[in-house]
Scaffold this motif. Structure first.
Motif, PDB file in Angstrom:
ATOM      1  N   PHE A 130       0.818  -1.205   0.000  1.00  0.00           N
ATOM      2  CA  PHE A 130       0.000   0.000   0.000  1.00  0.00           C
ATOM      3  C   PHE A 130       0.853   1.256   0.000  1.00  0.00           C
ATOM      4  O   PHE A 130       1.893   1.311   0.643  1.00  0.00           O
ATOM      5  CB  PHE A 130      -0.934   0.015   1.223  1.00  0.00           C
ATOM      6  CG  PHE A 130      -1.908  -1.117   1.224  1.00  0.00           C
ATOM      7  CD1 PHE A 130      -3.095  -1.025   0.524  1.00  0.00           C
ATOM      8  CD2 PHE A 130      -1.624  -2.300   1.895  1.00  0.00           C
ATOM      9  CE1 PHE A 130      -3.982  -2.082   0.502  1.00  0.00           C
ATOM     10  CE2 PHE A 130      -2.509  -3.369   1.879  1.00  0.00           C
ATOM     11  CZ  PHE A 130      -3.691  -3.246   1.181  1.00  0.00           C
ATOM     12  N   ARG A 166       1.372   4.850   1.289  1.00  0.00           N
ATOM     13  CA  ARG A 166       0.934   5.738   2.374  1.00  0.00           C
ATOM     14  C   ARG A 166       0.644   7.143   1.865  1.00  0.00           C
ATOM     15  O   ARG A 166       0.045   7.937   2.562  1.00  0.00           O
ATOM     16  CB  ARG A 166       1.995   5.789   3.469  1.00  0.00           C
ATOM     17  CG  ARG A 166       2.117   4.492   4.212  1.00  0.00           C
ATOM     18  CD  ARG A 166       3.219   4.592   5.242  1.00  0.00           C
ATOM     19  NE  ARG A 166       3.290   3.353   5.989  1.00  0.00           N
ATOM     20  CZ  ARG A 166       3.138   3.287   7.288  1.00  0.00           C
ATOM     21  NH1 ARG A 166       2.950   4.369   7.994  1.00  0.00           N
ATOM     22  NH2 ARG A 166       3.208   2.130   7.901  1.00  0.00           N
ATOM     23  N   LYS A 217      -6.646   7.901  -1.221  1.00  0.00           N
ATOM     24  CA  LYS A 217      -7.623   7.044  -0.538  1.00  0.00           C
ATOM     25  C   LYS A 217      -7.121   6.676   0.861  1.00  0.00           C
ATOM     26  O   LYS A 217      -7.877   6.711   1.830  1.00  0.00           O
ATOM     27  CB  LYS A 217      -7.877   5.774  -1.360  1.00  0.00           C
ATOM     28  CG  LYS A 217      -8.905   4.849  -0.777  1.00  0.00           C
ATOM     29  CD  LYS A 217     -10.288   5.412  -0.902  1.00  0.00           C
ATOM     30  CE  LYS A 217     -11.316   4.374  -0.540  1.00  0.00           C
ATOM     31  NZ  LYS A 217     -12.661   4.896  -0.588  1.00  0.00           N
ATOM     32  N   TYR A 218      -5.851   6.347   0.966  1.00  0.00           N
ATOM     33  CA  TYR A 218      -5.244   5.991   2.254  1.00  0.00           C
ATOM     34  C   TYR A 218      -5.345   7.154   3.229  1.00  0.00           C
ATOM     35  O   TYR A 218      -5.726   6.987   4.378  1.00  0.00           O
ATOM     36  CB  TYR A 218      -3.782   5.605   2.009  1.00  0.00           C
ATOM     37  CG  TYR A 218      -3.059   5.008   3.185  1.00  0.00           C
ATOM     38  CD1 TYR A 218      -3.108   3.646   3.430  1.00  0.00           C
ATOM     39  CD2 TYR A 218      -2.295   5.793   4.035  1.00  0.00           C
ATOM     40  CE1 TYR A 218      -2.432   3.080   4.499  1.00  0.00           C
ATOM     41  CE2 TYR A 218      -1.610   5.241   5.107  1.00  0.00           C
ATOM     42  CZ  TYR A 218      -1.683   3.887   5.328  1.00  0.00           C
ATOM     43  OH  TYR A 218      -1.009   3.342   6.390  1.00  0.00           O
ATOM     44  N   ARG A 219      -5.037   8.352   2.744  1.00  0.00           N
ATOM     45  CA  ARG A 219      -5.096   9.537   3.601  1.00  0.00           C
ATOM     46  C   ARG A 219      -6.531   9.939   3.902  1.00  0.00           C
ATOM     47  O   ARG A 219      -6.839  10.394   5.005  1.00  0.00           O
ATOM     48  CB  ARG A 219      -4.326  10.692   2.970  1.00  0.00           C
ATOM     49  CG  ARG A 219      -2.817  10.455   3.049  1.00  0.00           C
ATOM     50  CD  ARG A 219      -2.048  11.620   2.531  1.00  0.00           C
ATOM     51  NE  ARG A 219      -2.127  11.613   1.073  1.00  0.00           N
ATOM     52  CZ  ARG A 219      -2.032  12.676   0.317  1.00  0.00           C
ATOM     53  NH1 ARG A 219      -1.838  13.858   0.835  1.00  0.00           N
ATOM     54  NH2 ARG A 219      -2.104  12.578  -0.990  1.00  0.00           N
ATOM     55  N   LEU A 233      -5.861   6.701   7.570  1.00  0.00           N
ATOM     56  CA  LEU A 233      -5.027   5.561   7.941  1.00  0.00           C
ATOM     57  C   LEU A 233      -3.582   5.993   8.186  1.00  0.00           C
ATOM     58  O   LEU A 233      -2.861   5.339   8.934  1.00  0.00           O
ATOM     59  CB  LEU A 233      -5.073   4.486   6.848  1.00  0.00           C
ATOM     60  CG  LEU A 233      -6.436   3.836   6.633  1.00  0.00           C
ATOM     61  CD1 LEU A 233      -6.398   2.893   5.445  1.00  0.00           C
ATOM     62  CD2 LEU A 233      -6.894   3.117   7.882  1.00  0.00           C
ATOM     63  N   ASN A 234      -3.188   7.104   7.566  1.00  0.00           N
ATOM     64  CA  ASN A 234      -1.825   7.596   7.741  1.00  0.00           C
ATOM     65  C   ASN A 234      -1.562   8.091   9.164  1.00  0.00           C
ATOM     66  O   ASN A 234      -0.417   8.224   9.573  1.00  0.00           O
ATOM     67  CB  ASN A 234      -1.516   8.703   6.736  1.00  0.00           C
ATOM     68  CG  ASN A 234      -2.455   9.887   6.841  1.00  0.00           C
ATOM     69  OD1 ASN A 234      -3.645   9.709   7.076  1.00  0.00           O
ATOM     70  ND2 ASN A 234      -1.944  11.079   6.666  1.00  0.00           N
TER      71      ASN A 234
END
Length: 78
Positions: free
Chosen positions: A57, A59, A63-65, A69-70
């Motif tokens: 994944f 970081r 989408k992750y941010r 999730l970060n």
């Protein structure tokens, strides 16, 4: 000959640039994860090859941010 598989996102400009640079695209089995999502078995296989989920994944991905999730301390079980 073992067929290599490339997972890509058709709407991602970085993916498009990388695919344009592949010398022999016919030697790859292509899977657009937008139209054919990654299965659990495929994810497990990629984890085994990579050694962990974290390396699968980005970081920096939007989408992750957007899922915040970060800012979490996630482990392999998460």
């Amino acid at each position: 000959m073992i067929m290599k598989k490339a997972f890509y996102l058709s709407t991602c400009s970085t993916c498009q640039k990388i695919l344009a640079q592949i010398n022999a695209p016919d030697s790859f089995q292509m899977q657009d994860i937008k139209t054919s999502p990654i299965t659990l078995d495929q994810l497990e296989e990629m984890r085994d090859l990579a050694g962990n989920y974290e390396s699968l994944f980005s970081r920096r991905a939007l989408k992750y941010r957007s899922m915040v999730l970060n800012e979490k301390n996630l482990g392999e079980d998460d």
